[in-house]
Design a protein around this motif. Structure first.
Motif, short mmCIF file in Angstrom:
data_model
loop_
_atom_site.label_atom_id
_atom_site.label_comp_id
_atom_site.label_asym_id
_atom_site.label_seq_id
_atom_site.Cartn_x
_atom_site.Cartn_y
_atom_site.Cartn_z
N ALA A 1 59.72 -15.66 90.37
CA ALA A 1 61.13 -15.27 90.47
C ALA A 1 61.37 -13.91 89.82
CB ALA A 1 62.02 -16.33 89.82
N THR B 1 60.73 -24.46 96.01
CA THR B 1 61.56 -25.20 95.06
C THR B 1 61.63 -24.42 93.75
OG1 THR B 1 59.62 -26.38 94.25
CG2 THR B 1 60.85 -27.42 96.08
N PRO B 2 62.58 -24.77 92.88
CA PRO B 2 62.67 -24.07 91.59
C PRO B 2 61.36 -24.07 90.79
CG PRO B 2 64.71 -25.24 91.98
CD PRO B 2 63.75 -25.65 93.09
N TRP C 1 59.17 -21.29 92.13
CA TRP C 1 59.64 -19.97 91.72
C TRP C 1 59.30 -19.69 90.26
CZ3 TRP C 1 60.71 -16.04 94.57
CH2 TRP C 1 61.24 -16.20 95.85
N LEU D 1 70.70 -14.29 89.20
CA LEU D 1 71.43 -15.54 89.37
C LEU D 1 70.68 -16.70 88.74
CD1 LEU D 1 72.48 -14.94 93.08
CD2 LEU D 1 73.78 -14.43 91.00
N ASP D 2 71.43 -17.74 88.40
CA ASP D 2 70.83 -18.92 87.78
C ASP D 2 69.91 -19.67 88.75
OD1 ASP D 2 72.14 -18.49 85.39
OD2 ASP D 2 73.83 -19.77 85.90
N ASN D 3 70.22 -19.58 90.04
CA ASN D 3 69.46 -20.31 91.04
C ASN D 3 68.49 -19.37 91.75
OD1 ASN D 3 68.52 -21.90 93.12
ND2 ASN D 3 70.52 -22.73 93.65
N ASP D 4 67.20 -19.56 91.51
CA ASP D 4 66.18 -18.71 92.12
C ASP D 4 66.14 -18.84 93.64
OD1 ASP D 4 65.38 -17.74 89.65
OD2 ASP D 4 63.84 -19.28 89.41
N LEU D 5 66.71 -19.91 94.17
CA LEU D 5 66.71 -20.10 95.62
C LEU D 5 67.52 -19.02 96.33
CD1 LEU D 5 67.13 -23.99 95.79
CD2 LEU D 5 65.02 -22.64 95.70
N ALA D 6 68.32 -18.26 95.60
CA ALA D 6 69.12 -17.17 96.18
C ALA D 6 68.32 -15.87 96.31
CB ALA D 6 70.35 -16.93 95.33
#
Length: 106
Positions: free
Chosen positions: A37, A22-23, A26, A65-70
């Protein structure tokens, strides 16, 4: 399953370890004090730089990217390029760095 090279195996293991994060996970600090991250992005950037060297082109920054899930996706894309273009010695170095990061994330 066909034989998997060292780099491919390292990427698969790291992605399996972090793909469900989850964010907040990260964002947590790792052993170095940097976020997980940031460490993953630094690894992806290092790999992208080695790929650029192997292709004989200038290195470019990997987008943060703004979303660490990437991050696992970015790792897989850059690793695929590295496997295609970089010499085996560079691929082996990348695999060692990936495995070291896996250990830091444990």
């Amino acid at each position: 399953m066909p034989d998997e090279d060292q780099l491919g195996a390292a990427v698969r293991k790291l992605v399996g370890q972090v793909s469900h994060w989850t964010p907040p996970r990260w964002a947590a600090s790792a052993w170095s004090g940097a976020s997980r991250a940031a460490l993953m992005h630094d690894l992806v950037q290092w790999m992208a730089d080695r790929c650029a060297e192997a292709e004989g082109r200038p290195a470019l920054p990997v987008p943060r990217l703004d979303n660490d899930l990437a991050l696992p996706d970015q790792l897989q894309v850059v690793a695929a390029d590295l496997r295609r273009f970089a010499p085996e010695s560079v691929q082996a170095d990348a695999a060692e760095r990936i495995n070291a990061l896996r250990g830091a994330f444990a």
